[in-house]
Design an enzyme around this catalytic site. Structure first.
Site, PDB file in Angstrom:
ATOM      1  N   CYS A 106      -6.448   4.566   1.704  1.00  0.00           N
ATOM      2  CA  CYS A 106      -6.136   3.455   2.782  1.00  0.00           C
ATOM      3  C   CYS A 106      -6.976   3.662   3.929  1.00  0.00           C
ATOM      4  CB  CYS A 106      -4.664   3.109   2.714  1.00  0.00           C
ATOM      5  SG  CYS A 106      -4.218   1.636   3.334  1.00  0.00           S
ATOM      6  N   HIS A 107      -6.151   3.835   4.936  1.00  0.00           N
ATOM      7  CA  HIS A 107      -6.951   3.930   6.318  1.00  0.00           C
ATOM      8  C   HIS A 107      -7.057   5.389   6.600  1.00  0.00           C
ATOM      9  CE1 HIS A 107      -5.420  -0.128   6.857  1.00  0.00           C
ATOM     10  NE2 HIS A 107      -6.359  -0.277   8.047  1.00  0.00           N
TER      11      HIS A 107
END
Length: 181
Positions: A106-107
Protein backbone atom coordinates in the site's frame (compact mmCIF):
# COMPACT_ATOMS: atom_id res chain seq x y z
CA UNK A 1 13.04 -20.70 13.59
CA UNK A 2 12.86 -17.64 11.34
CA UNK A 3 12.25 -14.30 13.07
CA UNK A 4 10.41 -11.57 11.21
CA UNK A 5 10.10 -7.88 12.09
CA UNK A 6 6.95 -5.93 11.26
CA UNK A 7 7.90 -2.25 11.52
CA UNK A 8 4.90 -0.05 12.33
CA UNK A 9 3.69 2.88 14.37
CA UNK A 10 0.33 4.48 15.14
CA UNK A 11 -1.92 4.73 12.09
CA UNK A 12 -0.95 1.50 10.30
CA UNK A 13 -3.61 -0.11 8.11
CA UNK A 14 -4.87 -2.82 10.47
CA UNK A 15 -5.46 -5.55 7.87
CA UNK A 16 -1.95 -5.00 6.42
CA UNK A 17 -0.36 -5.83 9.77
CA UNK A 18 -2.81 -8.41 11.10
CA UNK A 19 -3.14 -10.58 7.97
CA UNK A 20 0.61 -10.99 7.17
CA UNK A 21 1.38 -11.51 10.88
CA UNK A 22 -1.16 -14.35 11.14
CA UNK A 23 0.01 -15.90 7.85
CA UNK A 24 3.66 -15.83 8.96
CA UNK A 25 2.86 -17.25 12.40
CA UNK A 26 0.84 -20.03 10.72
CA UNK A 27 3.94 -20.76 8.62
CA UNK A 28 5.91 -21.27 11.86
CA UNK A 29 7.78 -17.96 11.99
CA UNK A 30 8.28 -15.86 15.11
CA UNK A 31 6.90 -12.39 14.33
CA UNK A 32 7.74 -9.26 16.34
CA UNK A 33 5.94 -5.95 16.03
CA UNK A 34 8.78 -3.43 16.15
CA UNK A 35 7.97 0.25 16.70
CA UNK A 36 9.50 3.55 17.75
CA UNK A 37 6.65 3.56 20.30
CA UNK A 38 6.79 1.33 23.35
CA UNK A 39 3.97 -0.81 24.76
CA UNK A 40 1.27 -0.48 22.05
CA UNK A 41 0.28 1.07 18.74
CA UNK A 42 -3.14 1.83 17.32
CA UNK A 43 -4.34 0.64 13.93
CA UNK A 44 -6.56 2.28 11.32
CA UNK A 45 -9.50 0.55 9.61
CA UNK A 46 -12.44 1.77 7.53
CA UNK A 47 -11.54 5.42 7.99
CA UNK A 48 -11.31 5.28 11.78
CA UNK A 49 -8.93 4.34 14.57
CA UNK A 50 -9.18 0.62 15.31
CA UNK A 51 -7.61 -1.87 17.70
CA UNK A 52 -4.38 -1.49 19.61
CA UNK A 53 -1.54 -3.99 19.15
CA UNK A 54 1.20 -4.87 21.61
CA UNK A 55 4.68 -3.72 20.60
CA UNK A 56 7.09 -6.65 21.05
CA UNK A 57 10.32 -4.68 20.60
CA UNK A 58 11.12 -0.99 20.42
CA UNK A 59 13.13 0.15 17.43
CA UNK A 60 16.10 1.22 19.54
CA UNK A 61 16.35 -2.31 21.03
CA UNK A 62 16.70 -4.22 17.74
CA UNK A 63 18.97 -4.50 14.71
CA UNK A 64 18.34 -5.98 11.26
CA UNK A 65 20.82 -8.74 12.24
CA UNK A 66 18.20 -10.01 14.72
CA UNK A 67 15.72 -10.87 11.93
CA UNK A 68 15.39 -12.92 8.75
CA UNK A 69 13.01 -10.50 7.01
CA UNK A 70 11.14 -7.20 7.32
CA UNK A 71 7.46 -6.42 6.63
CA UNK A 72 6.14 -2.87 6.24
CA UNK A 73 2.36 -2.43 6.51
CA UNK A 74 0.80 0.64 4.92
CA UNK A 75 -1.84 3.05 5.98
CA UNK A 76 -1.49 6.77 5.35
CA UNK A 77 -0.29 7.93 8.78
CA UNK A 78 2.12 5.07 9.58
CA UNK A 79 4.54 5.44 6.62
CA UNK A 80 4.47 9.23 6.89
CA UNK A 81 5.65 9.00 10.51
CA UNK A 82 8.25 6.27 9.89
CA UNK A 83 9.81 7.96 6.84
CA UNK A 84 10.73 10.91 9.09
CA UNK A 85 12.43 8.65 11.67
CA UNK A 86 16.16 8.26 10.95
CA UNK A 87 16.38 5.14 13.12
CA UNK A 88 13.58 3.50 11.13
CA UNK A 89 15.26 4.37 7.81
CA UNK A 90 18.57 2.91 8.99
CA UNK A 91 16.79 -0.28 10.15
CA UNK A 92 15.12 -0.64 6.72
CA UNK A 93 18.36 0.05 4.78
CA UNK A 94 20.20 -2.61 6.78
CA UNK A 95 17.82 -5.36 5.57
CA UNK A 96 18.68 -4.45 1.98
CA UNK A 97 22.42 -4.33 2.75
CA UNK A 98 22.18 -7.81 4.28
CA UNK A 99 20.21 -9.09 1.24
CA UNK A 100 17.27 -10.16 3.41
CA UNK A 101 13.65 -10.28 2.18
CA UNK A 102 11.66 -7.06 2.57
CA UNK A 103 7.92 -6.75 1.92
CA UNK A 104 5.87 -3.55 1.70
CA UNK A 105 2.21 -2.96 0.91
CA UNK A 106 0.00 0.00 0.00
CA UNK A 107 1.57 3.31 1.16
CA UNK A 108 4.53 1.63 2.93
CA UNK A 109 6.87 2.15 -0.07
CA UNK A 110 6.97 5.82 0.99
CA UNK A 111 9.33 4.64 3.75
CA UNK A 112 11.46 2.89 1.11
CA UNK A 113 11.66 6.08 -0.98
CA UNK A 114 12.98 7.97 2.05
CA UNK A 115 15.38 5.10 2.82
CA UNK A 116 16.68 5.47 -0.78
CA UNK A 117 16.27 1.78 -1.67
CA UNK A 118 13.85 1.80 -4.64
CA UNK A 119 16.02 2.98 -7.56
CA UNK A 120 16.02 0.38 -10.35
CA UNK A 121 13.69 -1.96 -8.44
CA UNK A 122 10.50 -3.51 -9.88
CA UNK A 123 7.63 -2.84 -7.50
CA UNK A 124 4.03 -1.78 -6.99
CA UNK A 125 2.14 0.26 -4.41
CA UNK A 126 -1.10 2.07 -3.75
CA UNK A 127 -1.83 3.96 -6.97
CA UNK A 128 -1.57 7.43 -5.40
CA UNK A 129 2.17 7.01 -4.74
CA UNK A 130 3.04 5.60 -8.18
CA UNK A 131 4.51 8.94 -9.33
CA UNK A 132 6.61 9.22 -6.15
CA UNK A 133 8.10 5.77 -6.79
CA UNK A 134 8.72 6.42 -10.49
CA UNK A 135 10.38 9.75 -9.61
CA UNK A 136 12.58 7.89 -7.10
CA UNK A 137 13.70 5.54 -9.89
CA UNK A 138 11.49 2.49 -9.31
CA UNK A 139 9.98 0.48 -12.16
CA UNK A 140 6.30 0.59 -11.11
CA UNK A 141 4.00 -2.24 -12.24
CA UNK A 142 0.24 -2.44 -11.64
CA UNK A 143 -0.08 -6.03 -10.33
CA UNK A 144 -1.44 -7.54 -7.12
CA UNK A 145 2.05 -8.64 -6.10
CA UNK A 146 5.47 -7.85 -7.57
CA UNK A 147 8.58 -9.79 -6.51
CA UNK A 148 12.08 -8.55 -7.32
CA UNK A 149 14.86 -10.66 -5.77
CA UNK A 150 13.44 -11.00 -2.25
CA UNK A 151 11.64 -7.65 -2.45
CA UNK A 152 7.82 -8.12 -2.31
CA UNK A 153 5.29 -5.32 -2.87
CA UNK A 154 1.50 -5.13 -3.22
CA UNK A 155 -1.06 -2.40 -3.85
CA UNK A 156 -3.76 -2.60 -1.18
CA UNK A 157 -5.60 -4.89 1.30
CA UNK A 158 -7.35 -6.73 -1.57
CA UNK A 159 -3.91 -8.05 -2.56
CA UNK A 160 -3.15 -9.54 0.87
CA UNK A 161 -3.66 -13.23 -0.10
CA UNK A 162 -1.10 -12.93 -2.93
CA UNK A 163 1.17 -10.70 -0.81
CA UNK A 164 1.19 -13.14 2.12
CA UNK A 165 1.85 -16.13 -0.13
CA UNK A 166 4.85 -14.53 -1.87
CA UNK A 167 6.13 -13.08 1.39
CA UNK A 168 6.25 -16.52 3.00
CA UNK A 169 7.85 -18.04 -0.10
CA UNK A 170 10.62 -15.38 -0.12
CA UNK A 171 11.28 -15.77 3.62
CA UNK A 172 11.63 -19.54 3.21
CA UNK A 173 14.12 -18.96 0.37
CA UNK A 174 16.18 -16.75 2.68
CA UNK A 175 18.80 -14.26 1.59
CA UNK A 176 18.81 -13.21 -2.07
CA UNK A 177 22.22 -12.38 -3.49
CA UNK A 178 20.57 -10.04 -6.02
CA UNK A 179 18.67 -8.14 -3.29
CA UNK A 180 20.08 -4.64 -3.32
CA UNK A 181 19.37 -1.01 -2.63
Amino acid sequence: MKRIAILATNGFEESELKSPKEAMENAGFQVDIVSPENEEIKGWANGNWSDTYKVDKTLNDVKAEDYNALVLPGGVINPDKLRRNDEALLFVRDFFKMKKPVAAICHAPQILISADVVKGRKMTSFSSIKDDLVNAGAKWIDQEVVVDEGFVTSRNPNDLPAFNSKLIEEIKEGKHEEQHA
